[in-house]
Design a protein around this motif. Structure first.
Motif, PDB file in Angstrom:
ATOM      1  N   ASN A  86       2.345   1.908  -3.468  1.00  0.00           N
ATOM      2  CA  ASN A  86       1.394   2.279  -4.516  1.00  0.00           C
ATOM      3  C   ASN A  86       0.511   3.473  -4.161  1.00  0.00           C
ATOM      4  OD1 ASN A  86       1.900   0.183  -6.551  1.00  0.00           O
ATOM      5  ND2 ASN A  86       1.342  -1.180  -4.880  1.00  0.00           N
TER       6      ASN A  86
ATOM      7  N   THR B 185     -16.753  -2.292  -4.260  1.00  0.00           N
ATOM      8  CA  THR B 185     -16.335  -1.268  -5.214  1.00  0.00           C
ATOM      9  C   THR B 185     -17.470  -0.303  -5.510  1.00  0.00           C
ATOM     10  OG1 THR B 185     -15.306  -0.905  -7.361  1.00  0.00           O
ATOM     11  CG2 THR B 185     -16.901  -2.671  -7.240  1.00  0.00           C
TER      12      THR B 185
ATOM     13  N   TRP C 178      -1.797   3.603  -1.774  1.00  0.00           N
ATOM     14  CA  TRP C 178      -3.119   3.165  -1.351  1.00  0.00           C
ATOM     15  C   TRP C 178      -3.261   3.380   0.148  1.00  0.00           C
ATOM     16  CZ3 TRP C 178      -2.322  -2.234  -3.929  1.00  0.00           C
ATOM     17  CH2 TRP C 178      -2.292  -2.080  -5.310  1.00  0.00           C
ATOM     18  N   ARG C 179      -4.503   3.401   0.611  1.00  0.00           N
ATOM     19  CA  ARG C 179      -4.753   3.585   2.040  1.00  0.00           C
ATOM     20  C   ARG C 179      -4.883   2.217   2.719  1.00  0.00           C
ATOM     21  NH1 ARG C 179      -9.834   6.492   2.942  1.00  0.00           N
ATOM     22  NH2 ARG C 179     -10.729   4.559   3.683  1.00  0.00           N
ATOM     23  N   TYR C 180      -4.220   2.066   3.855  1.00  0.00           N
ATOM     24  CA  TYR C 180      -4.257   0.812   4.609  1.00  0.00           C
ATOM     25  C   TYR C 180      -4.709   1.082   6.040  1.00  0.00           C
ATOM     26  CZ  TYR C 180      -2.747  -3.271   7.231  1.00  0.00           C
ATOM     27  OH  TYR C 180      -2.719  -4.359   8.056  1.00  0.00           O
TER      28      TYR C 180
ATOM     29  N   TRP D 145     -13.797   3.815  -6.439  1.00  0.00           N
ATOM     30  CA  TRP D 145     -12.852   3.210  -5.519  1.00  0.00           C
ATOM     31  C   TRP D 145     -13.141   1.726  -5.356  1.00  0.00           C
ATOM     32  CZ3 TRP D 145     -15.914   1.155  -1.843  1.00  0.00           C
ATOM     33  CH2 TRP D 145     -17.108   1.810  -1.543  1.00  0.00           C
TER      34      TRP D 145
ATOM     35  N   THR E  15     -12.395  -1.260  -2.235  1.00  0.00           N
ATOM     36  CA  THR E  15     -11.875  -1.576  -0.913  1.00  0.00           C
ATOM     37  C   THR E  15     -11.844  -3.092  -0.750  1.00  0.00           C
ATOM     38  OG1 THR E  15     -12.666   0.486   0.051  1.00  0.00           O
ATOM     39  CG2 THR E  15     -12.230  -1.315   1.567  1.00  0.00           C
TER      40      THR E  15
ATOM     41  N   VAL F 137      -7.781  -2.330   2.669  1.00  0.00           N
ATOM     42  CA  VAL F 137      -7.018  -1.606   1.649  1.00  0.00           C
ATOM     43  C   VAL F 137      -8.007  -0.882   0.749  1.00  0.00           C
ATOM     44  CG1 VAL F 137      -5.459  -1.830  -0.314  1.00  0.00           C
ATOM     45  CG2 VAL F 137      -5.184  -3.327   1.670  1.00  0.00           C
ATOM     46  N   THR F 138      -7.829   0.436   0.597  1.00  0.00           N
ATOM     47  CA  THR F 138      -8.700   1.220  -0.277  1.00  0.00           C
ATOM     48  C   THR F 138      -7.871   1.797  -1.413  1.00  0.00           C
ATOM     49  OG1 THR F 138     -10.141   1.762   1.576  1.00  0.00           O
ATOM     50  CG2 THR F 138     -10.350   3.125  -0.393  1.00  0.00           C
ATOM     51  N   ILE F 139      -8.361   1.569  -2.633  1.00  0.00           N
ATOM     52  CA  ILE F 139      -7.677   2.000  -3.849  1.00  0.00           C
ATOM     53  C   ILE F 139      -8.618   2.910  -4.619  1.00  0.00           C
ATOM     54  CG2 ILE F 139      -6.646   1.183  -6.002  1.00  0.00           C
ATOM     55  CD1 ILE F 139      -6.434  -1.604  -4.593  1.00  0.00           C
ATOM     56  N   GLY F 140      -8.118   4.007  -5.159  1.00  0.00           N
ATOM     57  CA  GLY F 140      -8.922   4.842  -6.032  1.00  0.00           C
ATOM     58  C   GLY F 140      -9.186   6.221  -5.467  1.00  0.00           C
TER      59      GLY F 140
ATOM     60  N   CYS G 223       0.837  -1.213   0.000  1.00  0.00           N
ATOM     61  CA  CYS G 223       0.000   0.000   0.000  1.00  0.00           C
ATOM     62  C   CYS G 223       0.863   1.250   0.000  1.00  0.00           C
ATOM     63  CB  CYS G 223      -0.932  -0.006   1.211  1.00  0.00           C
ATOM     64  SG  CYS G 223      -2.227  -1.236   1.094  1.00  0.00           S
TER      65      CYS G 223
END
Length: 139
Positions: free
Chosen positions: A41, A113, A43-45, A83, A85, A75-78, A38
């Protein structure tokens, strides 16, 4: 057959302790690997965030089952608009009664998502019939 309990009992306890320590170390390594991925990249963890349970209970009965519910390795992406998660979800459930009572832990990997709403439909009627039926062609 003569069993020496003075030797067997400590061996069983030592084996159980070794298995518990190995599981703890494996989970800690996994958590560190997720955290470093994370960070690399952007990303939020979050190690644990049980707010997802409250948010998903009205939509999915899975999140309303059992007790001891928890979301870990979140883990959150976007971005704010779109987004994804990912998290580990687990809960416990008891079964049986009295002397036959047991507790089982259920574990799941979950992906939630949010996608942006489409601006136009990608489907349109095909003016040419397809074997006597109207076909639909992707735009």
């Amino acid at each position: 057959m003569n069993i020496n309990f003075e030797i067997v009992v400590p061996l069983v306890i030592a084996a159980a302790l070794a298995v518990a320590i190995a599981a703890f170390v494996r989970e800690r390594r996994r958590r560190r690997a997720i955290r470093s991925t994370c960070e690399r990249n952007g990303w939020r963890y979050e190690e644990r965030n049980d707010e997802w349970i409250r948010w998903l209970v009205p939509s999915f009965s899975l999140f309303d089952r059992g007790f001891g519910r928890r979301c870990t390795n979140v883990v959150t992406i976007g971005s704010a608009d779109d987004w994804c998660t990912l998290f580990d979800y687990r809960y416990k459930q008891r079964s049986g009664s009295r002397r036959n009572r047991s507790t089982r832990t259920y574990r799941y990997a979950v992906a939630v998502t949010r996608l942006p709403a489409p601006t136009a439909s990608p489907l349109r009627p095909d003016p040419e019939p397809c074997r006597g039926r109207e076909g639909i062609r992707l735009a």
